[in-house]
Design a protein around this motif. Structure first.
Motif, PDB file in Angstrom:
ATOM      1  N   ASN A  83       0.812  -1.224   0.000  1.00 62.59           N
ATOM      2  CA  ASN A  83       0.000   0.000   0.000  1.00 62.59           C
ATOM      3  C   ASN A  83       0.842   1.269   0.000  1.00 62.59           C
ATOM      4  N   THR A  84       2.116   1.129  -0.370  1.00 62.22           N
ATOM      5  CA  THR A  84       2.972   2.310  -0.481  1.00 62.22           C
ATOM      6  C   THR A  84       3.702   2.269  -1.815  1.00 62.22           C
ATOM      7  N   PRO A  85       4.068   3.422  -2.363  1.00 59.86           N
ATOM      8  CA  PRO A  85       4.793   3.467  -3.642  1.00 59.86           C
ATOM      9  C   PRO A  85       6.130   2.745  -3.599  1.00 59.86           C
ATOM     10  N   LEU A  86       6.705   2.599  -2.385  1.00 63.78           N
ATOM     11  CA  LEU A  86       8.012   1.966  -2.266  1.00 63.78           C
ATOM     12  C   LEU A  86       7.934   0.450  -2.385  1.00 63.78           C
ATOM     13  N   MET A  87       6.727  -0.105  -2.240  1.00 59.25           N
ATOM     14  CA  MET A  87       6.562  -1.554  -2.321  1.00 59.25           C
ATOM     15  C   MET A  87       5.511  -1.864  -3.379  1.00 59.25           C
ATOM     16  N   ARG A  88       5.948  -1.955  -4.634  1.00 59.18           N
ATOM     17  CA  ARG A  88       5.021  -2.128  -5.745  1.00 59.18           C
ATOM     18  C   ARG A  88       4.730  -3.599  -6.033  1.00 59.18           C
ATOM     19  N   LEU A  89       5.643  -4.485  -5.671  1.00 56.49           N
ATOM     20  CA  LEU A  89       5.470  -5.898  -5.963  1.00 56.49           C
ATOM     21  C   LEU A  89       4.874  -6.617  -4.763  1.00 56.49           C
ATOM     22  N   LYS A  90       3.844  -7.406  -5.016  1.00 55.89           N
ATOM     23  CA  LYS A  90       3.232  -8.175  -3.945  1.00 55.89           C
ATOM     24  C   LYS A  90       4.183  -9.280  -3.498  1.00 55.89           C
ATOM     25  N   ARG A  91       4.266  -9.490  -2.199  1.00 56.82           N
ATOM     26  CA  ARG A  91       5.156 -10.513  -1.664  1.00 56.82           C
ATOM     27  C   ARG A  91       4.604 -11.900  -1.934  1.00 56.82           C
ATOM     28  N   LYS A  92       5.494 -12.813  -2.247  1.00 58.13           N
ATOM     29  CA  LYS A  92       5.082 -14.192  -2.460  1.00 58.13           C
ATOM     30  C   LYS A  92       4.672 -14.821  -1.129  1.00 58.13           C
ATOM     31  N   PRO A  93       3.686 -15.706  -1.141  1.00 63.01           N
ATOM     32  CA  PRO A  93       3.324 -16.421   0.090  1.00 63.01           C
ATOM     33  C   PRO A  93       4.494 -17.265   0.587  1.00 63.01           C
ATOM     34  N   LEU A  94       4.530 -17.470   1.894  1.00 64.73           N
ATOM     35  CA  LEU A  94       5.587 -18.269   2.514  1.00 64.73           C
ATOM     36  C   LEU A  94       5.033 -19.618   2.952  1.00 64.73           C
ATOM     37  N   LEU A  95       5.714 -20.680   2.563  1.00 68.41           N
ATOM     38  CA  LEU A  95       5.439 -22.019   3.068  1.00 68.41           C
ATOM     39  C   LEU A  95       6.419 -22.245   4.215  1.00 68.41           C
ATOM     40  N   ILE A  96       5.893 -22.496   5.414  1.00 68.69           N
ATOM     41  CA  ILE A  96       6.707 -22.414   6.626  1.00 68.69           C
ATOM     42  C   ILE A  96       6.811 -23.749   7.357  1.00 68.69           C
ATOM     43  N   GLU A  97       8.027 -24.050   7.794  1.00 66.05           N
ATOM     44  CA  GLU A  97       8.277 -25.139   8.739  1.00 66.05           C
ATOM     45  C   GLU A  97       8.826 -24.523  10.021  1.00 66.05           C
ATOM     46  N   VAL A  98       8.235 -24.874  11.159  1.00 68.47           N
ATOM     47  CA  VAL A  98       8.700 -24.387  12.461  1.00 68.47           C
ATOM     48  C   VAL A  98       9.293 -25.561  13.231  1.00 68.47           C
ATOM     49  N   LYS A 116      13.816 -30.593   0.837  1.00 68.44           N
ATOM     50  CA  LYS A 116      14.128 -30.499  -0.591  1.00 68.44           C
ATOM     51  C   LYS A 116      12.848 -30.545  -1.412  1.00 68.44           C
ATOM     52  N   GLN A 117      11.911 -31.411  -1.022  1.00 69.07           N
ATOM     53  CA  GLN A 117      10.635 -31.502  -1.721  1.00 69.07           C
ATOM     54  C   GLN A 117       9.803 -30.242  -1.514  1.00 69.07           C
ATOM     55  N   ALA A 118       9.877 -29.679  -0.311  1.00 66.04           N
ATOM     56  CA  ALA A 118       9.132 -28.452  -0.029  1.00 66.04           C
ATOM     57  C   ALA A 118       9.663 -27.287  -0.861  1.00 66.04           C
ATOM     58  N   ILE A 119      10.983 -27.206  -1.000  1.00 68.76           N
ATOM     59  CA  ILE A 119      11.593 -26.153  -1.820  1.00 68.76           C
ATOM     60  C   ILE A 119      11.162 -26.303  -3.277  1.00 68.76           C
ATOM     61  N   LYS A 120      11.157 -27.532  -3.758  1.00 65.13           N
ATOM     62  CA  LYS A 120      10.757 -27.791  -5.139  1.00 65.13           C
ATOM     63  C   LYS A 120       9.298 -27.402  -5.359  1.00 65.13           C
ATOM     64  N   TYR A 121       8.435 -27.799  -4.422  1.00 70.66           N
ATOM     65  CA  TYR A 121       7.019 -27.465  -4.540  1.00 70.66           C
ATOM     66  C   TYR A 121       6.816 -25.952  -4.516  1.00 70.66           C
ATOM     67  N   ALA A 122       7.530 -25.271  -3.634  1.00 73.69           N
ATOM     68  CA  ALA A 122       7.401 -23.819  -3.530  1.00 73.69           C
ATOM     69  C   ALA A 122       7.816 -23.139  -4.831  1.00 73.69           C
ATOM     70  N   GLN A 123       8.915 -23.570  -5.406  1.00 70.82           N
ATOM     71  CA  GLN A 123       9.390 -22.976  -6.659  1.00 70.82           C
ATOM     72  C   GLN A 123       8.397 -23.197  -7.792  1.00 70.82           C
ATOM     73  N   GLU A 124       7.747 -24.354  -7.797  1.00 73.69           N
ATOM     74  CA  GLU A 124       6.791 -24.672  -8.862  1.00 73.69           C
ATOM     75  C   GLU A 124       5.462 -23.945  -8.697  1.00 73.69           C
ATOM     76  N   ASN A 125       5.200 -23.422  -7.493  1.00 70.20           N
ATOM     77  CA  ASN A 125       3.903 -22.811  -7.211  1.00 70.20           C
ATOM     78  C   ASN A 125       4.010 -21.355  -6.754  1.00 70.20           C
ATOM     79  N   ASP A 126       5.119 -20.717  -7.100  1.00 74.67           N
ATOM     80  CA  ASP A 126       5.319 -19.292  -6.824  1.00 74.67           C
ATOM     81  C   ASP A 126       5.237 -18.979  -5.328  1.00 74.67           C
ATOM     82  N   LEU A 127       5.831 -19.853  -4.527  1.00 75.22           N
ATOM     83  CA  LEU A 127       5.918 -19.663  -3.082  1.00 75.22           C
ATOM     84  C   LEU A 127       7.384 -19.582  -2.683  1.00 75.22           C
ATOM     85  N   ILE A 128       7.615 -19.272  -1.415  1.00 72.82           N
ATOM     86  CA  ILE A 128       8.959 -19.320  -0.840  1.00 72.82           C
ATOM     87  C   ILE A 128       8.901 -20.207   0.393  1.00 72.82           C
ATOM     88  N   PHE A 129       9.772 -21.205   0.447  1.00 68.59           N
ATOM     89  CA  PHE A 129       9.823 -22.095   1.606  1.00 68.59           C
ATOM     90  C   PHE A 129      10.845 -21.566   2.599  1.00 68.59           C
TER      91      PHE A 129
END
Length: 231
Positions: A83-98, A116-129
């Motif tokens: 919601n600010t001019p300094l952040m024009r790109l929407k952040r990718k969703p995060l897939l999280i392991e705690v 490794k599988q989670a990273i692969k899935y995230a890359q294929e689905n526009d997420l960040i693990f």
């Protein structure tokens, strides 16, 4: 890679604490440890977070023994539109392991296959693990949240609230100590004003650097821009 979409159920976990967290009083999110609960508390305070999904999906992968097993990440975190001019790109969703740091270190040879599988899935689905341990969760930011939560339900006169917000609007950044000295004479008055400041900080009516310890020297200012927070 096959994706098994039914979520795991939360039950009793030996040596841990499980339950459901009322996230912003809009949804009930399951957690299986106090560390996961603390992570949810941190997300709830972060205004850039729009939604959190617990145990969002199960990934089918082969472990170190070659056996096909499921892996369920803990959370999927979505973010608001910038919601600010300094952040024009929407952040990718995060897939999280705690996971606690000691478990990550002790069982890394086992966990690396699922990660490794989670990273692969995230890359294929526009997420960040991402993996979060206590060093990334129980930070000064989290300590400040837990401190300010004590004041979240206190009620104050609208006149007092407007007075301090108007003062900060005109004067800009000021230390908490300066604000107390400006408005208050007695110790009792300062105590009430301090509680009001903490309440306004929790509800983001006013802001400070939440990554630093909150004390009398802390600089506070009016929240005019709904500043984005990082995660």
């Amino acid at each position: 890679m096959k994706i098994k979409m039914n979520n795991r159920k939360i039950g009793y976990t030996y040596g841990s604490v499980s339950g459901h967290y009322p996230f912003r009083k809009k949804s009930s999110i399951a957690y299986e440890s106090l560390l996961e609960r603390d992570f949810l508390i941190m997300l709830e305070f972060n205004d850039s977070v729009s939604e959190v999904v617990g145990q969002p999906l199960s990934l089918i992968y082969k472990n170190k023994n070659g056996k096909t097993v499921p892996y369920t990440p803990d959370f999927l975190v979505y973010f608001n539109e910038p919601n600010t001019p300094l952040m024009r790109l929407k952040r990718k969703p995060l897939l999280i392991e705690v996971k606690p740091k000691d478990k990550l270190e002790k069982n890394f040879c086992e966990y690396k296959y699922r990660f490794k599988q989670a990273i692969k899935y995230a890359q294929e689905n526009d997420l960040i693990f991402k993996i979060y341990d206590e060093s990334k969760i129980r930070t000064q930011y989290f300590k400040n949240i837990m401190f300010l939560k004590r004041y979240q339900r206190l009620n104050f006169d609208n006149e007092d609230i407007d007075e301090i917000l108007s003062f900060l609007y005109v004067s800009g950044n000021n230390s908490i100590e300066y604000v107390l000295e400006y408005f208050c004479v007695t110790k009792e008055q300062k105590g009430l004003m301090l509680s009001l400041i903490y309440n306004l900080l929790y509800h983001k009516k006013i802001l400070c650097n939440f990554n630093q310890p909150i004390n009398m020297e802390t600089q506070i200012w009016l929240n005019e821009l709904n500043e984005e927070e990082s995660l």
